[in-house]
Enzyme design. Structure first.
Site, PDB file in Angstrom:
ATOM      1  CB  CYS A 112      51.851 -12.266  71.737  1.00  0.00           C
ATOM      2  SG  CYS A 112      53.186 -12.468  70.544  1.00  0.00           S
ATOM      3  CG  HIS A 218      54.727 -11.623  75.294  1.00  0.00           C
ATOM      4  ND1 HIS A 218      53.909 -12.719  75.481  1.00  0.00           N
ATOM      5  CD2 HIS A 218      55.209 -11.715  74.035  1.00  0.00           C
ATOM      6  CE1 HIS A 218      53.908 -13.459  74.383  1.00  0.00           C
ATOM      7  NE2 HIS A 218      54.683 -12.866  73.483  1.00  0.00           N
ATOM      8  CD  GLU A 220      53.113 -12.651  78.830  1.00  0.00           C
ATOM      9  OE1 GLU A 220      52.450 -11.650  78.482  1.00  0.00           O
ATOM     10  OE2 GLU A 220      53.774 -13.356  78.029  1.00  0.00           O
TER      11      GLU A 220
END
Ligand code: MN
Length: 251
Positions: A112, A218, A220
């Site tokens: 990001c 993202h 994660e």
């Protein structure tokens, strides 16, 4: 076997505390959790230490999300009213960290804001606000569409033959989306490896290195339940293991 060490650049903000205002590090835990699940050892890199010293003790680098990069860093003379969260300390630190990491050929995964600061560090530019700079684009802030965190929001097309394709597969990949800025001019030597249906750059890489990969989404937030996104962390940890084994980083 000792886990390869993944240095994480955290977010930073000035906050009100009982004893007065203070500058504080922030790190969403999911970054660290995904690295641990992939077999790596996460360590946080405070932006007040010298990048060269920090990199002496890591095998790879993870650049995380956060506020916008100062537009002056990429030659913009205007400040869009939607541009927010600028930290000169974080910008300065991460740009130095990127150059030092590339110098050492350390594996790097940029997420990001990480993608955006990597592009800027290498000489690229950013769109300050997609809805104004690319009218008619998709809404890339899934929170405004009511799409829950943990769900994907739009597809990207992963280019065949790229590092990204070797990790997640080529063709369509569903990703989440929490950004209002994006790459405008891609940095010299960077190769785009995924785009959204509206043409917004969603990933790029530096093919002259073993593992330098940047994604606008993202992973994660998806690694627990979405195997392709988990694979990005596995690939980073594997690259860190190779880097350590090559003995060029530290003993
Ligand atoms: Mn997006």
């Amino acid at each position: 076997m000792k886990r390869p060490i993944i240095g994480i650049s955290p977010d930073l903000a000035r906050v009100a505390a009982p004893h007065g205002e203070t500058d504080r590090l922030f790190l969403n835990l999911d970054y660290a959790q995904c690295i641990i699940a992939a077999g790596g050892q996460p360590v946080v890199l405070p932006p007040v230490a010298a990048p060269e010293d920090l990199l002496n003790s890591v095998d790879a680098l993870l650049l995380t999300g956060g506020g916008d990069v100062a537009p002056s860093r990429y030659g913009a003379t205007n400040l869009h009213p939607e541009t927010y969260g600028i930290s000169d300390l974080r910008d300065e630190f991460e740009i130095a960290l990127i150059h030092a990491a590339l110098e050492r050929h350390l594996p790097l995964l940029a997420i990001c804001r990480g993608l955006q600061i990597l592009n800027v560090a290498l000489g690229g530019t950013l769109l300050q606000h997609i809805p104004d700079d690319r009218p008619g684009s998709l809404e890339h802030r899934q929170q405004l569409l009511g799409i829950p965190s943990g769900d994907t929001a739009h597809p990207v097309v992963v280019h065949p033959g790229s590092l990204l394709a070797r990790i997640v597969g080529e063709g369509i990949l569903q990703v989440n989306s929490y950004h209002h800025q994006a790459v405008d001019k891609v940095a010299p030597n960077a190769v785009v490896s995924a785009v959204a249906p509206d043409g917004i750059v969603e990933a790029f890489e530096l093919p002259q290195y073993d593992f330098v990969l940047a994604v606008q989404w993202h992973p994660e937030r998806l690694c627990a339940h979405h195997p392709p996104h988990r694979a990005l962390f596995t690939a980073l940890v594997q690259a860190a293991t190779r880097s350590r084994a090559s003995g060029t980083v530290h003993s």
